[in-house]
Design a protein around this motif. Structure first.
Motif, PDB file in Angstrom:
ATOM      1  N   ARG A 212       0.624  -1.538   0.018  1.00  0.00           N
ATOM      2  CA  ARG A 212       0.298  -0.117  -0.129  1.00  0.00           C
ATOM      3  C   ARG A 212       1.065   1.398   0.057  1.00  0.00           C
ATOM      4  N   ARG A 213       0.218   2.073  -0.238  1.00  0.00           N
ATOM      5  CA  ARG A 213       1.062   3.131  -0.174  1.00  0.00           C
ATOM      6  C   ARG A 213       1.507   4.171   0.871  1.00  0.00           C
ATOM      7  N   GLY A 214       2.771   4.526   0.609  1.00  0.00           N
ATOM      8  CA  GLY A 214       3.336   4.871   2.452  1.00  0.00           C
ATOM      9  C   GLY A 214       4.007   3.388   3.395  1.00  0.00           C
ATOM     10  N   HIS A 215       3.759   1.991   2.403  1.00  0.00           N
ATOM     11  CA  HIS A 215       3.955   0.733   2.895  1.00  0.00           C
ATOM     12  C   HIS A 215       5.549   0.040   2.803  1.00  0.00           C
ATOM     13  N   GLY A 216       5.649  -0.788   2.767  1.00  0.00           N
ATOM     14  CA  GLY A 216       6.971  -1.481   2.621  1.00  0.00           C
ATOM     15  C   GLY A 216       7.724  -0.355   1.761  1.00  0.00           C
ATOM     16  N   ARG A 217       7.727  -1.401   0.458  1.00  0.00           N
ATOM     17  CA  ARG A 217       8.395  -0.215  -0.831  1.00  0.00           C
ATOM     18  C   ARG A 217       7.857   0.523  -1.903  1.00  0.00           C
ATOM     19  N   SER A 218       6.933   0.669  -1.499  1.00  0.00           N
ATOM     20  CA  SER A 218       5.777   2.322  -1.906  1.00  0.00           C
ATOM     21  C   SER A 218       6.159   3.002  -1.731  1.00  0.00           C
ATOM     22  N   ALA A 219       6.050   4.285  -2.020  1.00  0.00           N
ATOM     23  CA  ALA A 219       6.887   5.663  -1.967  1.00  0.00           C
ATOM     24  C   ALA A 219       6.088   5.909  -0.992  1.00  0.00           C
ATOM     25  N   GLN A 220       6.845   6.468  -0.155  1.00  0.00           N
ATOM     26  CA  GLN A 220       6.309   6.801   1.144  1.00  0.00           C
ATOM     27  C   GLN A 220       5.476   9.083   0.988  1.00  0.00           C
ATOM     28  N   VAL A 221       4.731   8.475   0.521  1.00  0.00           N
ATOM     29  CA  VAL A 221       4.247   9.810   0.528  1.00  0.00           C
ATOM     30  C   VAL A 221       3.168  10.760   1.259  1.00  0.00           C
ATOM     31  N   ALA A 222       2.961  11.635   1.178  1.00  0.00           N
ATOM     32  CA  ALA A 222       2.435  12.982   2.769  1.00  0.00           C
ATOM     33  C   ALA A 222       1.302  12.428   2.419  1.00  0.00           C
ATOM     34  N   ASP A 223       0.507  12.161   1.413  1.00  0.00           N
ATOM     35  CA  ASP A 223      -1.046  12.681   1.572  1.00  0.00           C
ATOM     36  C   ASP A 223      -1.908  11.171   0.790  1.00  0.00           C
TER      37      ASP A 223
END
Length: 274
Positions: free
Chosen positions: A55-66
C-alpha cells in the motif's frame, strides 16, 4: 523492482507470481505484501496466479505525505488490477486490507472480480457511534496514534508481542521470529502513512459498501480477535453482504493468516473451489 505509478504520481510496488486465475492480496496495517508470503506460496502451488502490492506509504512503495484514506487505497488497487489487466479476480483482504477490498468493490465495481474473502477485517465500522454502540471509543484509536508518535519502534514491538497474535494470552508461547518479522515490515513504511491510516481503518464506515457487493464473499473472523473485536465486525459484515458467508474461529488471533496458516489456507481453498 516491479512497480506501477498511479494517476496521482505514487509509485506502488507489487509481486506477481505464476499463472492461472489471479488472487490479489491486500495487506493489513502497518505491514506490507510480505505478510502474505505463506498464502502466496500456498496458492501458487495450487495453480493460481498470486499478486500482492505494498500500500502507498508501506513497504517498498513511495512514502508520500497524502492519500492515506480508503478511497485512495481502493484507487491504487484498481491501478494494479488495470495495469496487469486482471480478470476473474479473487480479492483477499486482511484487517485494513479487508476495508480496502470492500471499498474497491463498491467504488469500482465487480466487472473484473469473481469472489472475495475478508479476514479479520475492519468493516463495517470500528469506532463507536450512536448507530454503532458495539464499536470501540474513539479515545482507543487516539491513544494508538499517540503511542506511534511517541516511539514508533517501541510501539511496533508491543503490538505483535501482544494483541496482534494473542501472545499476551496465557498458554500461548510467543514467537520471536513472528514478532521481529512484523516489526521489520512495519518499520519499512512511513510514520505519516501509519499515523493517518489509523483514522482510515477505525473511522471509515463501510456499511453502504458492503451492501453494494454481490459476488460470493467469505468473512473469516475469530471470536478471540483482540484488534478487531468479533461482535462488531465479522457477523455484521456477513449480514450486510448480499452473498456473504461467515466462517467463525475460536482461539485464533487477529493475525491468524500467519499463526494458523494451514487452517486459513485450507478454508480459503475450499471456498475458492466451491
Amino acid at each position: 523492482m516491479p512497480t506501477i505509478t498511479t494517476s496521482d504520481g505514487v509509485e506502488i510496488f507489487y509481486k506477481d507470481w505464476g499463472t492461472g486465475q489471479p488472487i490479489v492480496f491486500s495487506h493489513g496495517w502497518p505491514l506490507s505484501s510480505d505478510d502474505w508470503d505463506n498464502q502466496m506460496l500456498f496458492f501458487l502451488q495450487h495453480g493460481y496466479r498470486v499478486i500482492a502490492h505494498d500500500r502507498r506509504g508501506h513497504g517498498r512503495s513511495a512514502q508520500v505525505a497524502d492519500g492515506h484514506d480508503m478511497n485512495h487505497y481502493a484507487d491504487d488497487l484498481l491501478a494494479v488490477v488495470t495495469h496487469l489487466d486482471l480478470n476473474d479476480v479473487i480479492h483477499v483482504g486482511h484487517s485494513c486490507g479487508g476495508g480496502e477490498v470492500t471499498r474497491y468493490l463498491a467504488r469500482h465495481g465487480e466487472d473484473r472480480a469473481s469472489k472475495a474473502a475478508l479476514i479479520s477485517a475492519v468493516p463495517p465500522l470500528m469506532v463507536q457511534t450512536d448507530a454503532n454502540p458495539d464499536g470501540q471509543p474513539k479515545a482507543v484509536f487516539d491513544d494508538l496514534q499517540a503511542q506511534l508518535a511517541a516511539n514508533r519502534s517501541e510501539f511496533f514491538r508491543a503490538v505483535p508481542s501482544g494483541p496482534f497474535y494473542n501472545f499476551d494470552r496465557g498458554g500461548i508461547a510467543p514467537s520471536e521470529a513472528l514478532i521481529e518479522n512484523w516489526w521489520r515490515q512495519a518499520m519499512m513504511g512511513s510514520a505519516k502513512a501509519h499515523y493517518d491510516e489509523i483514522v482510515a481503518w477505525s473511522q471509515t464506515d463501510f456499511t453502504d459498501d458492503l451492501k453494494k457487493i454481490t459476488i460470493p464473499t467469505l468473512v473469516m473472523h475469530s471470536t478471540d480477535d483482540q484488534v478487531v473485536p468479533y461482535a462488531a465486525a465479522g457477523p455484521k459484515s456477513a449480514a450486510l453482504l448480499k452473498n456473504g458467508t461467515l466462517k467463525t474461529y475460536r482461539g485464533f488471533p487477529h493475525g491468524m493468516p500467519t499463526t494458523h496458516a494451514d487452517t486459513i489456507n485450507a478454508d480459503l481453498l475450499s471456498f475458492l473451489k466451491s
